[in-house]
Design a protein around this motif. Structure first.
Motif, PDB file in Angstrom:
ATOM      1  N   MET A   1      -5.896  11.491  -1.359  1.00 44.18           N
ATOM      2  CA  MET A   1      -5.526  10.067  -2.041  1.00 44.18           C
ATOM      3  C   MET A   1      -4.102  10.176  -1.903  1.00 44.18           C
ATOM      4  O   MET A   1      -3.437  11.026  -2.604  1.00 44.18           O
ATOM      5  N   PRO A   2      -3.700   9.154  -1.284  1.00 46.36           N
ATOM      6  CA  PRO A   2      -2.035   8.906  -1.463  1.00 46.36           C
ATOM      7  C   PRO A   2      -1.430   8.575  -2.940  1.00 46.36           C
ATOM      8  O   PRO A   2      -2.092   7.980  -3.615  1.00 46.36           O
ATOM      9  N   THR A   3      -0.196   9.304  -2.983  1.00 45.42           N
ATOM     10  CA  THR A   3       0.355   9.192  -4.291  1.00 45.42           C
ATOM     11  C   THR A   3       1.230   7.911  -4.045  1.00 45.42           C
ATOM     12  O   THR A   3       1.445   7.312  -3.008  1.00 45.42           O
ATOM     13  N   PRO A   4       1.720   7.462  -5.057  1.00 44.16           N
ATOM     14  CA  PRO A   4       2.980   6.164  -5.252  1.00 44.16           C
ATOM     15  C   PRO A   4       4.037   6.740  -4.250  1.00 44.16           C
ATOM     16  O   PRO A   4       4.354   5.728  -3.603  1.00 44.16           O
ATOM     17  N   ALA A   5       4.347   8.015  -4.361  1.00 43.60           N
ATOM     18  CA  ALA A   5       5.449   8.313  -3.435  1.00 43.60           C
ATOM     19  C   ALA A   5       5.254   8.124  -1.775  1.00 43.60           C
ATOM     20  O   ALA A   5       5.846   7.868  -1.080  1.00 43.60           O
ATOM     21  N   ASP A   6       3.861   8.282  -1.625  1.00 45.19           N
ATOM     22  CA  ASP A   6       3.271   8.324  -0.140  1.00 45.19           C
ATOM     23  C   ASP A   6       3.477   6.791   0.045  1.00 45.19           C
ATOM     24  O   ASP A   6       4.097   6.469   1.318  1.00 45.19           O
ATOM     25  N   TYR A   7       3.106   5.703  -0.716  1.00 38.37           N
ATOM     26  CA  TYR A   7       3.367   4.514  -0.324  1.00 38.37           C
ATOM     27  C   TYR A   7       4.611   4.067  -0.139  1.00 38.37           C
ATOM     28  O   TYR A   7       4.872   3.229   0.772  1.00 38.37           O
ATOM     29  N   LEU A   8       5.535   4.496  -1.002  1.00 42.47           N
ATOM     30  CA  LEU A   8       6.913   4.327  -0.952  1.00 42.47           C
ATOM     31  C   LEU A   8       7.503   4.618   0.424  1.00 42.47           C
ATOM     32  O   LEU A   8       8.098   3.990   1.070  1.00 42.47           O
ATOM     33  N   ALA A   9       7.155   5.863   0.695  1.00 40.84           N
ATOM     34  CA  ALA A   9       7.782   6.460   1.934  1.00 40.84           C
ATOM     35  C   ALA A   9       7.250   5.668   3.096  1.00 40.84           C
ATOM     36  O   ALA A   9       8.144   5.484   4.168  1.00 40.84           O
ATOM     37  N   LEU A  10       6.036   5.204   3.142  1.00 39.14           N
ATOM     38  CA  LEU A  10       5.454   4.429   4.238  1.00 39.14           C
ATOM     39  C   LEU A  10       6.286   3.136   4.470  1.00 39.14           C
ATOM     40  O   LEU A  10       6.502   2.623   5.440  1.00 39.14           O
ATOM     41  N   ALA A  11       6.173   2.444   3.201  1.00 40.82           N
ATOM     42  CA  ALA A  11       7.082   1.058   3.135  1.00 40.82           C
ATOM     43  C   ALA A  11       8.267   1.125   3.636  1.00 40.82           C
ATOM     44  O   ALA A  11       8.529   0.163   4.543  1.00 40.82           O
ATOM     45  N   ARG A  12       8.964   2.316   3.309  1.00 45.87           N
ATOM     46  CA  ARG A  12      10.410   2.446   3.734  1.00 45.87           C
ATOM     47  C   ARG A  12      10.562   2.548   5.285  1.00 45.87           C
ATOM     48  O   ARG A  12      11.524   2.187   5.891  1.00 45.87           O
ATOM     49  N   ALA A  13       9.585   3.362   5.939  1.00 44.03           N
ATOM     50  CA  ALA A  13       9.595   3.983   7.090  1.00 44.03           C
ATOM     51  C   ALA A  13       9.025   3.013   7.955  1.00 44.03           C
ATOM     52  O   ALA A  13       9.235   3.122   9.396  1.00 44.03           O
ATOM     53  N   GLU A  14       7.983   2.361   7.784  1.00 41.27           N
ATOM     54  CA  GLU A  14       7.102   1.691   8.872  1.00 41.27           C
ATOM     55  C   GLU A  14       7.854   0.392   9.262  1.00 41.27           C
ATOM     56  O   GLU A  14       8.676  -0.316   8.672  1.00 41.27           O
ATOM     57  N   LYS A  15       7.431   0.199  10.453  1.00 40.82           N
ATOM     58  CA  LYS A  15       8.155  -1.091  11.342  1.00 40.82           C
ATOM     59  C   LYS A  15       7.009  -1.913  11.828  1.00 40.82           C
ATOM     60  O   LYS A  15       7.209  -3.125  12.295  1.00 40.82           O
ATOM     61  N   ASP A  16       5.640  -1.472  11.909  1.00 40.84           N
ATOM     62  CA  ASP A  16       4.552  -2.155  12.308  1.00 40.84           C
ATOM     63  C   ASP A  16       4.253  -3.404  11.027  1.00 40.84           C
ATOM     64  O   ASP A  16       3.712  -2.814  10.144  1.00 40.84           O
ATOM     65  N   GLY A  17       4.294  -4.442  11.815  1.00 42.98           N
ATOM     66  CA  GLY A  17       3.887  -5.555  10.739  1.00 42.98           C
ATOM     67  C   GLY A  17       2.462  -5.492  10.237  1.00 42.98           C
ATOM     68  O   GLY A  17       2.159  -6.030   8.883  1.00 42.98           O
ATOM     69  N   SER A  18       1.636  -5.094  10.978  1.00 41.54           N
ATOM     70  CA  SER A  18       0.117  -5.049  10.280  1.00 41.54           C
ATOM     71  C   SER A  18      -0.023  -4.030   9.283  1.00 41.54           C
ATOM     72  O   SER A  18      -0.686  -4.139   8.169  1.00 41.54           O
ATOM     73  N   VAL A  19       0.758  -2.885   9.424  1.00 40.69           N
ATOM     74  CA  VAL A  19       0.782  -1.792   8.542  1.00 40.69           C
ATOM     75  C   VAL A  19       1.183  -2.323   7.143  1.00 40.69           C
ATOM     76  O   VAL A  19       0.991  -2.150   5.946  1.00 40.69           O
ATOM     77  N   LEU A  20       2.694  -3.031   7.507  1.00 41.88           N
ATOM     78  CA  LEU A  20       3.266  -3.600   6.183  1.00 41.88           C
ATOM     79  C   LEU A  20       2.461  -4.667   5.508  1.00 41.88           C
ATOM     80  O   LEU A  20       2.331  -4.703   4.192  1.00 41.88           O
ATOM     81  N   TYR A  21       1.684  -5.626   6.110  1.00 42.38           N
ATOM     82  CA  TYR A  21       0.968  -6.561   5.765  1.00 42.38           C
ATOM     83  C   TYR A  21      -0.165  -5.775   4.899  1.00 42.38           C
ATOM     84  O   TYR A  21      -0.558  -6.125   3.408  1.00 42.38           O
ATOM     85  N   ARG A  22      -0.585  -4.853   5.192  1.00 47.34           N
ATOM     86  CA  ARG A  22      -1.547  -3.979   4.586  1.00 47.34           C
ATOM     87  C   ARG A  22      -1.128  -3.391   3.183  1.00 47.34           C
ATOM     88  O   ARG A  22      -1.698  -3.240   2.055  1.00 47.34           O
ATOM     89  N   LEU A  23       0.019  -2.988   3.501  1.00 53.75           N
ATOM     90  CA  LEU A  23       0.693  -2.455   2.148  1.00 53.75           C
ATOM     91  C   LEU A  23       1.017  -3.382   0.919  1.00 53.75           C
ATOM     92  O   LEU A  23       1.145  -2.862  -0.186  1.00 53.75           O
ATOM     93  N   VAL A  24       0.966  -4.723   1.359  1.00 60.28           N
ATOM     94  CA  VAL A  24       1.179  -5.787   0.237  1.00 60.28           C
ATOM     95  C   VAL A  24      -0.141  -5.403  -0.861  1.00 60.28           C
ATOM     96  O   VAL A  24       0.330  -5.745  -2.130  1.00 60.28           O
ATOM     97  N   GLN A  25      -1.110  -5.163  -0.450  1.00 62.81           N
ATOM     98  CA  GLN A  25      -1.981  -4.920  -1.610  1.00 62.81           C
ATOM     99  C   GLN A  25      -1.833  -3.608  -2.612  1.00 62.81           C
ATOM    100  O   GLN A  25      -2.307  -3.524  -3.429  1.00 62.81           O
ATOM    101  N   CYS A  26      -0.848  -2.813  -2.049  1.00 63.72           N
ATOM    102  CA  CYS A  26      -0.488  -1.691  -2.840  1.00 63.72           C
ATOM    103  C   CYS A  26      -0.175  -2.234  -4.431  1.00 63.72           C
ATOM    104  O   CYS A  26       0.625  -3.017  -4.763  1.00 63.72           O
ATOM    105  N   PRO A  27      -0.804  -1.557  -5.420  1.00 67.45           N
ATOM    106  CA  PRO A  27      -0.544  -1.712  -6.801  1.00 67.45           C
ATOM    107  C   PRO A  27       0.772  -1.612  -7.224  1.00 67.45           C
ATOM    108  O   PRO A  27       0.978  -1.844  -8.447  1.00 67.45           O
ATOM    109  N   TYR A  28       1.743  -0.961  -6.557  1.00 64.29           N
ATOM    110  CA  TYR A  28       3.145  -0.661  -7.094  1.00 64.29           C
ATOM    111  C   TYR A  28       3.983  -1.614  -7.028  1.00 64.29           C
ATOM    112  O   TYR A  28       4.472  -1.768  -5.682  1.00 64.29           O
ATOM    113  N   PRO A  29       4.939  -2.082  -8.021  1.00 68.74           N
ATOM    114  CA  PRO A  29       5.794  -3.047  -7.776  1.00 68.74           C
ATOM    115  C   PRO A  29       6.943  -2.675  -6.904  1.00 68.74           C
ATOM    116  O   PRO A  29       7.439  -3.456  -6.186  1.00 68.74           O
TER     117      PRO A  29
END
Length: 137
Positions: A1-29
């Motif tokens: 299970m991904p941790t909040p830090a995993d989501y944060l690292a992915l959001a910072r590093a990702e450039k793929d718009g479809s992945v970023l779109y899916r991250l919008v559903q992440c519960p962490y502000p």
């Protein structure tokens, strides 16, 4: 299970718009704020972010980030404008988002000017809004 830090690292590093779109559903502000600041976040994801709610501090920072986003189109900016208007009516103070919206040429001057007439707009933001709107060409 991904941790909040995993989501944060992915959001910072990702450039793929479809992945970023899916991250919008992440519960962490803090992840949503990184998405709102990322130049790679597509307009569809920005539009979804404009609907996010968490706490007063986070809810007032997110609209500013969205209003400043270089990829925010008129649809996104209108959603941010409507969200800011609702926050003013609720008694919140999204003043920096208002000032960021002034600088967006995608929005008409009168659309932004109306924010200064709403119940939650106090004297100082109204003055700054009028000053910045007067310098708009």
């Amino acid at each position: 299970m991904p941790t909040p830090a995993d989501y944060l690292a992915l959001a910072r590093a990702e450039k793929d718009g479809s992945v970023l779109y899916r991250l919008v559903q992440c519960p962490y502000p803090f992840v949503r704020q990184v998405l709102a600041a990322s130049p790679h976040t597509p307009p569809a994801a920005l539009l979804e972010l404009s609907k996010a709610r968490d706490s007063v501090w986070n809810d007032n920072r997110l609209p500013r980030l969205l209003a400043e986003h270089p990829g925010a189109n008129r649809i996104v900016l209108r959603a941010v404008l409507d969200g800011v208007a609702a926050k003013l009516d609720e008694g919140e103070r999204p003043y920096v988002a208002i000032l960021a919206l002034v600088g967006r040429p995608e929005l008409e001057t009168d659309e932004v000017r109306k924010l200064g007439t709403l119940r939650g707009s106090s004297a100082r933001p109204r003055r700054l809004l009028a000053l910045r709107l007067s310098s708009r060409i």
